[in-house]
Scaffold this motif. Structure first.
Motif, PDB file in Angstrom:
ATOM      1  N   ALA A 181     -14.881  20.243  57.700  1.00  0.00           N
ATOM      2  CA  ALA A 181     -13.563  20.547  57.293  1.00  0.00           C
ATOM      3  C   ALA A 181     -12.929  21.006  58.764  1.00  0.00           C
ATOM      4  O   ALA A 181     -13.506  21.115  59.654  1.00  0.00           O
ATOM      5  CB  ALA A 181     -13.741  21.764  56.379  1.00  0.00           C
ATOM      6  N   ASP A 182     -11.706  20.640  58.776  1.00  0.00           N
ATOM      7  CA  ASP A 182     -10.797  20.843  59.891  1.00  0.00           C
ATOM      8  C   ASP A 182     -10.691  22.297  60.040  1.00  0.00           C
ATOM      9  O   ASP A 182     -10.783  22.593  61.329  1.00  0.00           O
ATOM     10  CB  ASP A 182      -9.486  20.325  59.482  1.00  0.00           C
ATOM     11  CG  ASP A 182      -9.354  18.963  59.619  1.00  0.00           C
ATOM     12  OD1 ASP A 182     -10.249  18.133  60.036  1.00  0.00           O
ATOM     13  OD2 ASP A 182      -8.488  18.394  58.631  1.00  0.00           O
ATOM     14  N   ASN A 183     -10.719  23.175  59.237  1.00  0.00           N
ATOM     15  CA  ASN A 183     -10.642  24.596  59.332  1.00  0.00           C
ATOM     16  C   ASN A 183     -11.955  25.359  59.971  1.00  0.00           C
ATOM     17  O   ASN A 183     -12.866  25.178  59.099  1.00  0.00           O
ATOM     18  CB  ASN A 183     -10.124  25.360  58.069  1.00  0.00           C
ATOM     19  CG  ASN A 183      -9.932  26.774  58.132  1.00  0.00           C
ATOM     20  OD1 ASN A 183     -10.380  27.565  59.161  1.00  0.00           O
ATOM     21  ND2 ASN A 183      -8.790  27.304  57.567  1.00  0.00           N
ATOM     22  N   ALA A 195     -17.819  26.855  37.227  1.00  0.00           N
ATOM     23  CA  ALA A 195     -16.363  27.704  37.772  1.00  0.00           C
ATOM     24  C   ALA A 195     -16.281  27.754  39.168  1.00  0.00           C
ATOM     25  O   ALA A 195     -15.040  27.682  39.488  1.00  0.00           O
ATOM     26  CB  ALA A 195     -16.405  28.855  36.872  1.00  0.00           C
ATOM     27  N   LEU A 196     -17.347  27.933  39.944  1.00  0.00           N
ATOM     28  CA  LEU A 196     -17.220  28.287  41.501  1.00  0.00           C
ATOM     29  C   LEU A 196     -16.957  26.857  42.147  1.00  0.00           C
ATOM     30  O   LEU A 196     -16.297  26.980  43.038  1.00  0.00           O
ATOM     31  CB  LEU A 196     -18.606  28.857  41.854  1.00  0.00           C
ATOM     32  CG  LEU A 196     -18.860  30.571  41.335  1.00  0.00           C
ATOM     33  CD1 LEU A 196     -19.947  30.839  41.839  1.00  0.00           C
ATOM     34  CD2 LEU A 196     -17.495  31.115  41.816  1.00  0.00           C
ATOM     35  N   LEU A 197     -17.651  25.864  41.643  1.00  0.00           N
ATOM     36  CA  LEU A 197     -17.511  24.669  42.258  1.00  0.00           C
ATOM     37  C   LEU A 197     -16.230  24.073  42.149  1.00  0.00           C
ATOM     38  O   LEU A 197     -15.745  23.147  43.222  1.00  0.00           O
ATOM     39  CB  LEU A 197     -18.666  23.673  41.887  1.00  0.00           C
ATOM     40  CG  LEU A 197     -19.840  23.790  41.916  1.00  0.00           C
ATOM     41  CD1 LEU A 197     -21.078  22.790  41.490  1.00  0.00           C
ATOM     42  CD2 LEU A 197     -20.272  23.645  43.568  1.00  0.00           C
ATOM     43  N   ASP A 198     -15.474  24.534  41.138  1.00  0.00           N
ATOM     44  CA  ASP A 198     -13.974  24.201  41.219  1.00  0.00           C
ATOM     45  C   ASP A 198     -13.153  24.415  42.578  1.00  0.00           C
ATOM     46  O   ASP A 198     -11.936  23.918  42.741  1.00  0.00           O
ATOM     47  CB  ASP A 198     -13.308  24.572  40.102  1.00  0.00           C
ATOM     48  CG  ASP A 198     -13.764  23.976  38.602  1.00  0.00           C
ATOM     49  OD1 ASP A 198     -14.266  22.873  38.775  1.00  0.00           O
ATOM     50  OD2 ASP A 198     -13.488  24.513  37.617  1.00  0.00           O
ATOM     51  N   TYR A 199     -13.710  25.408  43.218  1.00  0.00           N
ATOM     52  CA  TYR A 199     -12.831  26.027  44.359  1.00  0.00           C
ATOM     53  C   TYR A 199     -13.597  25.572  45.788  1.00  0.00           C
ATOM     54  O   TYR A 199     -13.206  25.828  46.783  1.00  0.00           O
ATOM     55  CB  TYR A 199     -12.931  27.568  44.286  1.00  0.00           C
ATOM     56  CG  TYR A 199     -11.976  27.852  42.986  1.00  0.00           C
ATOM     57  CD1 TYR A 199     -10.723  27.374  42.926  1.00  0.00           C
ATOM     58  CD2 TYR A 199     -12.807  28.647  42.023  1.00  0.00           C
ATOM     59  CE1 TYR A 199     -10.174  27.750  41.688  1.00  0.00           C
ATOM     60  CE2 TYR A 199     -12.048  28.924  40.853  1.00  0.00           C
ATOM     61  CZ  TYR A 199     -10.730  28.495  40.663  1.00  0.00           C
ATOM     62  OH  TYR A 199     -10.050  28.911  39.285  1.00  0.00           O
ATOM     63  N   ASP A 224     -13.317  22.780  47.225  1.00  0.00           N
ATOM     64  CA  ASP A 224     -12.420  22.029  47.921  1.00  0.00           C
ATOM     65  C   ASP A 224     -10.994  22.531  47.663  1.00  0.00           C
ATOM     66  O   ASP A 224     -10.075  21.720  47.254  1.00  0.00           O
ATOM     67  CB  ASP A 224     -12.679  20.424  47.629  1.00  0.00           C
ATOM     68  CG  ASP A 224     -12.001  19.490  48.664  1.00  0.00           C
ATOM     69  OD1 ASP A 224     -11.621  20.000  49.731  1.00  0.00           O
ATOM     70  OD2 ASP A 224     -11.626  18.380  48.223  1.00  0.00           O
ATOM     71  N   SER A 225     -10.885  23.759  47.615  1.00  0.00           N
ATOM     72  CA  SER A 225      -9.552  24.334  47.108  1.00  0.00           C
ATOM     73  C   SER A 225      -8.860  24.793  48.663  1.00  0.00           C
ATOM     74  O   SER A 225      -9.162  24.447  49.631  1.00  0.00           O
ATOM     75  CB  SER A 225      -9.785  25.722  46.247  1.00  0.00           C
ATOM     76  OG  SER A 225      -8.652  26.189  45.937  1.00  0.00           O
TER      77      SER A 225
END
Length: 454
Positions: free
Chosen positions: A373-375, A336-340, A342-343
């Motif tokens: 990541a860019d951010n 459930a957490l891995l879904d986010y 790359d969110s």
């Protein structure tokens, strides 16, 4: 043209003979269907129906053997009379449709059978065991089963009855599982199993005992109506549900408004996770849901995993944070957490931290990917999550961030993470940055203690 090849006139003649044969075959099959339709209307017994069924199966085989040729290609684009082949195809389609209708009518005319009664009883039994009932509902169920058994006994000359010691349980005693051992639904399910066994043992004949079977089905319909009318737990108002569950029992007085909030705070203080989850699942108020989630986040109870995984799946930041607080790295939570990972950043931040708090080793590579990541915020959160997990696979990518990232705060997060991992290799890397340009990185380097413990 070879001598064996037919002339155009001969080919046309062959075509006409073939079409005439198909017309004759379709006509014979259509006549057969008319005869079998009359036989079906006059069928009185199962044996009669079996004869019609065999006839229809024979016709079905004959119909499937008929092949309608494709119409010949023409160069004429005008709307002319349909080709004979097209007309035959229409007749064939109508014949096949009529045959299907007769087959359906045959099935409708069969029965009813004893197994139909058994199926209906099983369906009502499933409703009873898969529904949560009130005390009143238990009482109404017992009454409905008693009435049904009376009808069954009259029709089958059996001696079925409900247990004499059935006691309706309160909602708090029953809990959420209607199949709990010793409850009224469980006891009634066993009684209904005896009823289905009685029907099967009686084995009423669909011809000779048609009235008995019809009576049993009528009794089952009445029984189903009685169960549908029984009071389910969801029929109660929300506050009545909570009252029956004992949610308000902790209130000697109401200090805060609404009283649910006051009770919630008392339950949190006493560690009553079940009551907090009850309020979360029952109260339809966003205000109270927010307070329930805050209480669960402070408590971090494992009992909240399932509802929080469901809520996290709906992109809820509070539920994600709670899963991290609970700290259990089972597959359902981690997925459930891995879904986010790359969110969007609003969900990445709590998801990264939660993965770190639960020590999700399977998240090391996905988090390491986010170090690029860019951010810069995302890179920083990913570094700190890797530090919380503490897996040595993260040392090299964190060392690269510490050496090369353009943002000092991201580099400081990487140094902090390496300190958290704490192996000799990780600490040695951080120690080399005592004279770094960034104070935050220097501070992490000065925390390193490379001396072996005494």
């Amino acid at each position: 043209m070879s001598e064996d090849e037919p002339t155009a006139d001969e080919g046309e003649a062959n075509r006409e003979r073939n079409l005439d044969a198909i017309r004759d075959r379709l006509g014979a099959l259509e006549a057969d269907l008319e005869d079998f339709e009359a036989d079906l209307e006059s069928a009185d017994t199962e044996d009669d129906l079996n004869v019609v069924e065999a006839d229809l199966e024979s016709v079905r085989e004959d119909v499937e053997d008929v092949e309608i040729p494709d119409p010949p290609e023409t160069d004429d684009d005008e709307d002319d009379e349909p080709a004979p082949e097209a007309k035959l195809q229409d007749r064939y389609d109508d014949l096949e449709s009529d045959l299907g209708d007769l087959e359906d009518d045959l099935e409708d005319q069969r029965g009813p059978y004893a197994e139909d009664v058994v199926g209906e009883i099983d369906g009502v039994a499933n409703t009873i065991t898969n529904t949560r009932w009130t005390v009143e509902g238990d009482e109404e169920l017992i009454e409905a089963v008693d009435s049904f058994l009376t009808d069954v006994n009259d029709l089958l000359e059996s001696d079925l009855s409900t247990p004499g010691d059935l006691e309706p349980a309160s909602g708090a005693e029953l809990g959420e599982n209607a199949e709990e051992e010793g409850t009224v639904p469980q006891a009634l399910e066993e009684t209904l199993e005896e009823a289905t066994a009685a029907v099967e043992d009686a084995s009423p004949d669909p011809d000779e005992d048609a009235e008995t079977i019809a009576g049993l089905l009528e009794a089952t319909d009445d029984f189903e109506g009685g169960v549908d009318d029984a009071t389910e737990w969801t029929d109660l108002e929300v506050r009545e549900q909570l009252r029956r569950e004992g949610f308000y029992d902790v209130l000697a007085h109401v200090k805060d408004f609404p009283p649910e909030w006051h009770a919630l705070k008392v339950h949190e203080k006493r560690g009553n996770v079940d009551q907090i989850l009850l309020a979360y699942e029952t109260l339809g108020s966003e205000y109270m849901e927010e307070h329930c989630l805050e209480a669960l986040e402070r408590m971090g109870p494992e009992d909240a995993i399932e509802p929080m995984v469901q809520k996290a799946g709906r992109r809820d930041e509070a539920a994600i944070r709670i899963l991290g607080k609970i700290g259990v790295a089972d597959d359902e939570v981690v997925d459930a957490l891995l879904d986010y990972v790359d969110s969007n950043p609003d969900l990445q931040k709590p998801a990264f931290r939660a993965l770190g708090e639960i020590g999700a080793e399977s998240a090391v590579q996905p988090l390491a990917n986010q170090l690029l990541a860019d951010n810069p915020d995302v890179r920083s959160w990913a570094a700190r999550a890797l530090g919380l997990i503490g897996d040595t696979r993260a040392i090299d990518p964190l060392a690269d961030v510490l050496a090369d990232d353009e943002e000092d705060r991201v580099r400081a997060s990487a140094a902090w993470a390496l300190n958290c991992i704490g192996t000799a290799d990780a600490l040695e890397i951080v120690a080399g940055y005592e004279d770094d340009r960034a104070y935050l990185v220097q501070a992490e380097a000065t925390r390193v203690d490379l001396e072996p413990a005494a």
